[in-house]
Design a protein around this motif. Structure first.
Motif, PDB file in Angstrom:
ATOM      1  N   ARG A  37       2.955   2.742   7.364  1.00 26.62           N
ATOM      2  CA  ARG A  37       1.816   3.570   7.785  1.00 26.62           C
ATOM      3  C   ARG A  37       0.858   2.825   8.701  1.00 26.62           C
ATOM      4  O   ARG A  37       0.199   3.430   9.542  1.00 26.62           O
ATOM      5  CB  ARG A  37       1.054   4.091   6.566  1.00 26.62           C
ATOM      6  N   LEU A  77      -4.923   0.211   2.419  1.00 33.32           N
ATOM      7  CA  LEU A  77      -4.310   0.332   3.732  1.00 33.32           C
ATOM      8  C   LEU A  77      -5.071  -0.496   4.769  1.00 33.32           C
ATOM      9  O   LEU A  77      -4.459  -1.083   5.670  1.00 33.32           O
ATOM     10  CB  LEU A  77      -4.258   1.796   4.165  1.00 33.32           C
ATOM     11  N   GLN A 124       6.396   1.806   2.307  1.00 33.46           N
ATOM     12  CA  GLN A 124       5.785   2.994   2.905  1.00 33.46           C
ATOM     13  C   GLN A 124       4.367   2.706   3.387  1.00 33.46           C
ATOM     14  O   GLN A 124       3.968   3.150   4.468  1.00 33.46           O
ATOM     15  CB  GLN A 124       5.768   4.138   1.897  1.00 33.46           C
ATOM     16  N   SER A 164      -5.291   3.094  -1.694  1.00 38.51           N
ATOM     17  CA  SER A 164      -5.742   3.776  -0.475  1.00 38.51           C
ATOM     18  C   SER A 164      -7.145   4.328  -0.679  1.00 38.51           C
ATOM     19  O   SER A 164      -7.452   4.789  -1.782  1.00 38.51           O
ATOM     20  CB  SER A 164      -4.788   4.925  -0.157  1.00 38.51           C
TER      21      SER A 164
END
Length: 219
Positions: free
Chosen positions: A30, A208, A26, A204
């Motif tokens: 992103r 990320l 996931q 995060s």
């Protein structure tokens, strides 16, 4: 989350049955800007990948056994030699020659061993006893420049869950350190390999940023 047939040019997360791969997938989706991200246990898919992510959770002996039982060793070794390669948590530890956890050999891609945190003398600056496993957010202190640190301040906090840590034989590959009772190597980098003890997919927003940097990286 796909576990596809042979795909050329994909970003592939290696699935050897250990750990929660969905969160890694996931997080990559992103930041992938529409690029294909696969989770696969198929060695052909790993061999055809444009870049490879090698995560993992659990005990080192179990992880090594599953890698071999699923026929993934040769594909992982090929990826670590030939394409951008990101190791996460146990995926970092398995790159080394030997682990004290279960007294098992690793993949031997990097020289050194995996050691357990000591059972005594683990205290913070105030003298309070520190727990093992090392679990939660902690600072990652960079050593030298690397493209994957772009946009990430030195000392940024990342998320950790582990009782063992890597001890490289060659300190030139140490890309960051962290302190939990002792100073330990938390990130290593050599050529096309970048591998972390911490979890960027759980860290995060800094995690990320790092994953996006990995997808843009041209070693």
């Amino acid at each position: 989350m796909a576990n596809g047939a042979r795909q050329s040019g994909a970003i592939v997360v290696v699935d050897y049955g250990m750990g929660n791969l969905r969160s890694v997938w996931q997080a990559l989706v992103r930041v992938a800007n529409g690029r294909e991200v696969l989770v696969s246990a198929n060695p052909d898919v790993v061999l055809a990948a444009e870049r490879v992510v090698f995560p993992g959770q659990g005990a080192m002996p179990d992880c090594m056994r599953e890698i071999d039982q699923r026929g993934l060793r040769a594909a992982v070794l090929d990826a670590a030699r030939n394409k951008p390669f990101l190791g996460i948590c146990i995926g970092q530890q398995m790159l080394f020659e030997h682990s004290d956890e279960g007294d098992v050999p690793g993949l031997g891609i990097l020289a050194g061993r995996v050691r357990r945190f000591p059972t005594a003398g683990m205290v913070d600056q105030a003298g309070a006893r520190l727990k093992v496993p090392h679990m939660g957010w902690n600072e990652v202190w960079q050593k030298g420049g690397h493209p994957l640190w772009t946009g990430i301040a030195d000392g940024t906090r990342f998320y950790f869950v582990h009782s063992y840590f890597v001890e490289p034989a060659d300190t030139a590959c140490v890309a960051a350190t962290t302190h939990h009772g002792i100073h330990f190597t938390s990130v290593v980098a050599r050529d096309n390999i970048f591998a972390l003890q911490c979890h960027p997919e759980k860290s995060s927003p800094a995690g990320l940023v790092m994953l996006a940097n990995f997808l843009a990286w041209k070693p």
